[in-house]
Design an enzyme around this catalytic site. Structure first.
Site, PDB file in Angstrom:
ATOM      1  N   CYS A   1      24.084  21.601 -23.187  1.00  0.00           N
ATOM      2  CA  CYS A   1      22.787  21.426 -22.540  1.00  0.00           C
ATOM      3  C   CYS A   1      22.084  22.778 -22.382  1.00  0.00           C
ATOM      4  O   CYS A   1      21.652  23.361 -23.365  1.00  0.00           O
ATOM      5  CB  CYS A   1      22.967  20.688 -21.217  1.00  0.00           C
ATOM      6  SG  CYS A   1      21.435  19.930 -20.607  1.00  0.00           S
TER       7      CYS A   1
ATOM      8  N   HIS B   1      26.640  15.953 -22.536  1.00  0.00           N
ATOM      9  CA  HIS B   1      27.672  16.599 -21.714  1.00  0.00           C
ATOM     10  C   HIS B   1      29.056  15.962 -21.921  1.00  0.00           C
ATOM     11  O   HIS B   1      29.417  15.032 -21.204  1.00  0.00           O
ATOM     12  CB  HIS B   1      27.310  16.458 -20.239  1.00  0.00           C
ATOM     13  CG  HIS B   1      26.157  17.289 -19.799  1.00  0.00           C
ATOM     14  ND1 HIS B   1      26.306  18.532 -19.238  1.00  0.00           N
ATOM     15  CD2 HIS B   1      24.821  17.050 -19.825  1.00  0.00           C
ATOM     16  CE1 HIS B   1      25.118  19.035 -18.929  1.00  0.00           C
ATOM     17  NE2 HIS B   1      24.196  18.152 -19.281  1.00  0.00           N
TER      18      HIS B   1
ATOM     19  N   GLU C   1      31.860  17.157 -21.026  1.00  0.00           N
ATOM     20  CA  GLU C   1      32.675  17.416 -19.833  1.00  0.00           C
ATOM     21  C   GLU C   1      32.440  16.369 -18.752  1.00  0.00           C
ATOM     22  O   GLU C   1      33.258  16.211 -17.839  1.00  0.00           O
ATOM     23  CB  GLU C   1      32.406  18.826 -19.292  1.00  0.00           C
ATOM     24  CG  GLU C   1      31.135  19.012 -18.472  1.00  0.00           C
ATOM     25  CD  GLU C   1      29.857  19.075 -19.286  1.00  0.00           C
ATOM     26  OE1 GLU C   1      28.779  19.267 -18.689  1.00  0.00           O
ATOM     27  OE2 GLU C   1      29.927  18.939 -20.532  1.00  0.00           O
TER      28      GLU C   1
END
Length: 222
Positions: A86, A194, A196
């Site tokens: 990002c 994302h 994660e």
């Protein structure tokens, strides 16, 4: 494997990224943006999402000139791995480690939802845990995620198999539906979604887990 996660003023996904690396078996160090060097023996640098320096100039532009980013560039140019997510993707384009630029979303609105990503290549440590053509569900959360590259750069990315992910339903107007691109040596990945945030079942999905586990495995066995 040793990972370093850079922390800027305004980072808000640094801890998430560190946890994802740790759960995959990496030893993680948090590195403040004013540091001038990375920890000894680091294999991969994670540049997290958020709003570095409040995005007051241009997303990632101020962070790209932080002292630590000079060390990140040196690390990548020496063949080290780097992952920008990002805002981290925006920073990596601003440093010149990745081609192209991130512009405001086509709809000029902030988007936060889970979307489908198609895996376009597995010829990189970042995507070795998937099969080419897999569609994975990964969250996005951005206002300036509209990836742009001119025709020459786009042709090079396609010809060199450097498009890592594309959107199955383009949310932001990115050229060629691009969600993530790779450096020429495929050791630097920048992506707007994302992974994660998709590495813990408690968060609603684990499709990002394979990226971190395969990355650690590939780096360790290299």
């Amino acid at each position: 494997m040793k990972a370093a996660v850079v922390v800027f003023p305004g980072s808000n996904c640094d801890r998430d990224l560190a946890v994802a690396f740790e759960r995959a078996g990496a030893e993680v160090s948090m590195v403040w943006h004013k540091e001038t060097a990375l920890p000894e023996g680091v294999d991969i640098v994670g540049v997290p999402g958020g709003f570095s320096y409040g995005d007051y100039l241009r997303c990632g532009a101020i962070a790209a000139n932080s002292p630590i980013c000079r060390a990140v560039v040196k690390h990548a140019e020496a063949g080290g791995f780097a992952l920008g997510v990002c805002n981290g993707f925006q920073i990596l384009t601003e440093t010149g480690l990745l081609p192209g630029a991130l512009r405001r979303n086509a709809g000029l609105k902030y988007i936060c939802r889970t979307i489908g990503l198609k895996v376009e290549t597995t010829e990189t440590a970042f995507t070795a845990g998937y099969a080419k053509g897999d569609v994975i569900d990964i969250p996005i959360a951005h206002h300036d995620g509209n990836y742009f590259a001119d025709e020459d750069v786009l042709a090079r990315l396609k010809g060199e198999d450097r498009i890592a992910f594309t959107y199955t339903d383009n949310p932001n107007g990115s050229v060629a539906d691009i969600a993530g691109v790779l450096s020429a040596n495929k050791r630097v990945l920048g992506m707007m979604p994302h992974p994660e945030r998709a590495a813990d079942s408690g968060h609603g999905g684990t499709d990002g887990t394979a990226m971190f586990s395969a990355l650690v495995e590939q780096v360790v066995s290299a």
